[in-house]
Design a protein around this motif. Sequence first.
Motif, PDB file in Angstrom:
ATOM      1  N   ASP A 112     -15.326   4.215   7.766  1.00 41.32           N
ATOM      2  CA  ASP A 112     -14.363   3.875   8.750  1.00 41.32           C
ATOM      3  C   ASP A 112     -14.412   4.365  10.086  1.00 41.32           C
ATOM      4  O   ASP A 112     -13.993   3.948  11.133  1.00 41.32           O
ATOM      5  N   GLY A 161      -7.317  -1.375   4.159  1.00 37.78           N
ATOM      6  CA  GLY A 161      -6.555  -0.300   3.499  1.00 37.78           C
ATOM      7  C   GLY A 161      -5.423   0.446   4.449  1.00 37.78           C
ATOM      8  O   GLY A 161      -4.528   1.163   3.962  1.00 37.78           O
ATOM      9  N   TYR A 162      -5.880   0.776   5.631  1.00 37.10           N
ATOM     10  CA  TYR A 162      -5.115   1.479   6.569  1.00 37.10           C
ATOM     11  C   TYR A 162      -3.649   0.491   6.969  1.00 37.10           C
ATOM     12  O   TYR A 162      -3.607   0.089   8.259  1.00 37.10           O
ATOM     13  N   CYS A 182      -5.102   0.551  -8.063  1.00 29.75           N
ATOM     14  CA  CYS A 182      -5.790   0.983  -6.959  1.00 29.75           C
ATOM     15  C   CYS A 182      -6.907   0.034  -6.819  1.00 29.75           C
ATOM     16  O   CYS A 182      -7.099  -0.555  -7.785  1.00 29.75           O
ATOM     17  N   ALA A 203      -5.723   6.628  -4.827  1.00 27.82           N
ATOM     18  CA  ALA A 203      -6.365   5.877  -3.782  1.00 27.82           C
ATOM     19  C   ALA A 203      -7.771   6.699  -3.351  1.00 27.82           C
ATOM     20  O   ALA A 203      -8.375   6.059  -2.679  1.00 27.82           O
ATOM     21  N   GLU A 226     -10.288   1.198   0.698  1.00 25.98           N
ATOM     22  CA  GLU A 226     -10.002   1.596  -0.714  1.00 25.98           C
ATOM     23  C   GLU A 226      -8.283   1.983  -0.461  1.00 25.98           C
ATOM     24  O   GLU A 226      -7.786   2.290   0.465  1.00 25.98           O
ATOM     25  N   CYS A 227      -7.689   1.539  -1.528  1.00 22.51           N
ATOM     26  CA  CYS A 227      -5.957   1.806  -1.529  1.00 22.51           C
ATOM     27  C   CYS A 227      -5.502   2.074  -2.779  1.00 22.51           C
ATOM     28  O   CYS A 227      -5.932   1.705  -4.079  1.00 22.51           O
ATOM     29  N   GLY A 286     -10.362   0.753   6.292  1.00 22.97           N
ATOM     30  CA  GLY A 286      -9.741   1.126   4.924  1.00 22.97           C
ATOM     31  C   GLY A 286     -10.390   0.478   3.713  1.00 22.97           C
ATOM     32  O   GLY A 286     -10.219  -0.795   3.789  1.00 22.97           O
ATOM     33  N   SER A 299      -4.103   5.144   1.220  1.00 19.20           N
ATOM     34  CA  SER A 299      -5.550   4.854   1.448  1.00 19.20           C
ATOM     35  C   SER A 299      -6.175   6.073   1.761  1.00 19.20           C
ATOM     36  O   SER A 299      -5.799   7.029   1.688  1.00 19.20           O
ATOM     37  N   VAL A 303       0.820  -1.099   0.028  1.00 21.95           N
ATOM     38  CA  VAL A 303       0.165   0.020  -0.157  1.00 21.95           C
ATOM     39  C   VAL A 303       0.788   1.206   0.019  1.00 21.95           C
ATOM     40  O   VAL A 303       1.725   1.535   0.813  1.00 21.95           O
TER      41      VAL A 303
END
Length: 329
Positions: free
Chosen positions: A43, A93-94, A86, A118, A64-65, A62, A37, A34
């Motif tokens: 979240d 994602g985090y 992506c 992202a 999306e990334c 998260g 994000s 990653v």
Amino acid sequence: MHAITIPEPGGPEALVWAEVPDPVPGEGEVLVEVVASAVNRADLLQRQGFYNAPPGASPYPGLECSGRIAALGPGAAGWAVGDEVCALLAGGGYAEKVTVPVGQLLPVPEGVDLVTAAALPEVTATVWSNVFMVAHLRPGETLLVHGGASGIGTMAIQLAKAVGARVAVTAGGPEKLARCAELGADILIDYREQDFVEEVHKATDGAGADVILDIMGAKYLERNIEALAVNGRLAVIGLQGGRKAELDLSALLSKRAAVTATSLRKRPLEEKTAIIAAVREHVWPLIGAGAVRPVVDRTYPMPEAPEAHRTLQDSSHVGKVLLVTPTAA
């Protein structure tokens, strides 16, 4: 690797950057290193203990990334190690690494850098699936977007204008409305000072909005129906204004209107794959041509996720708020 964990639900301070085991890609998955994000309202709910990841998904927030493919799992065809991508996620994602089903991967669009990419998967998938695949917005129709200055709102404005629709937005204050106007919004409504039902009817000669994209839920339900045109379609994608409301069904009957409510996170893989394929077919060319662009308000180093959550919580942003991994910064 490191990831943002939630040892105990709570406020932004509940987010803890900690060392965790590396994920391993399964059948039909890839491992993504990653780079960035994005922060979404979901979240914030997960941090508070109200919206846990679905079974089998990463427990870290998260949705999306962006990043680079580091490894391919069994049966992961069509991609190669080193590809810049992506992705739409059910969670994770985090973190410095995340596994992704190949059907939820997208190439980084032409003209967009890897960090900014992202900001795209969740908003493009949400807007395209709801406004176009479900509500079938057509050229010449009017779309009302609640929260026009949000990440979802800024993308909805641009996509609707790109297909020839007229766009009305609600937002809080003249500065946010000015940003919406810059993106193409035609009808600007300050929800703090104006009644959006009256303003939409005034701007459409009493006809109303053909499609409404709503993040508020219960609080706006009755008024959204009032604001709809005959044969109008209301797409509910958020519950910021509550979960329960009463509705006079005769109002729907008289307008031959439809109400839908969807979320992305818990949809089956095949549905997400179909949505991502549609986004790649219809939205990515618009981004590559410069007709649509991601709107990023600010970025934070990923360990500073608590501050990024405060920004979203305060609604002091326009567009998306991103988190960048320390290795990418």
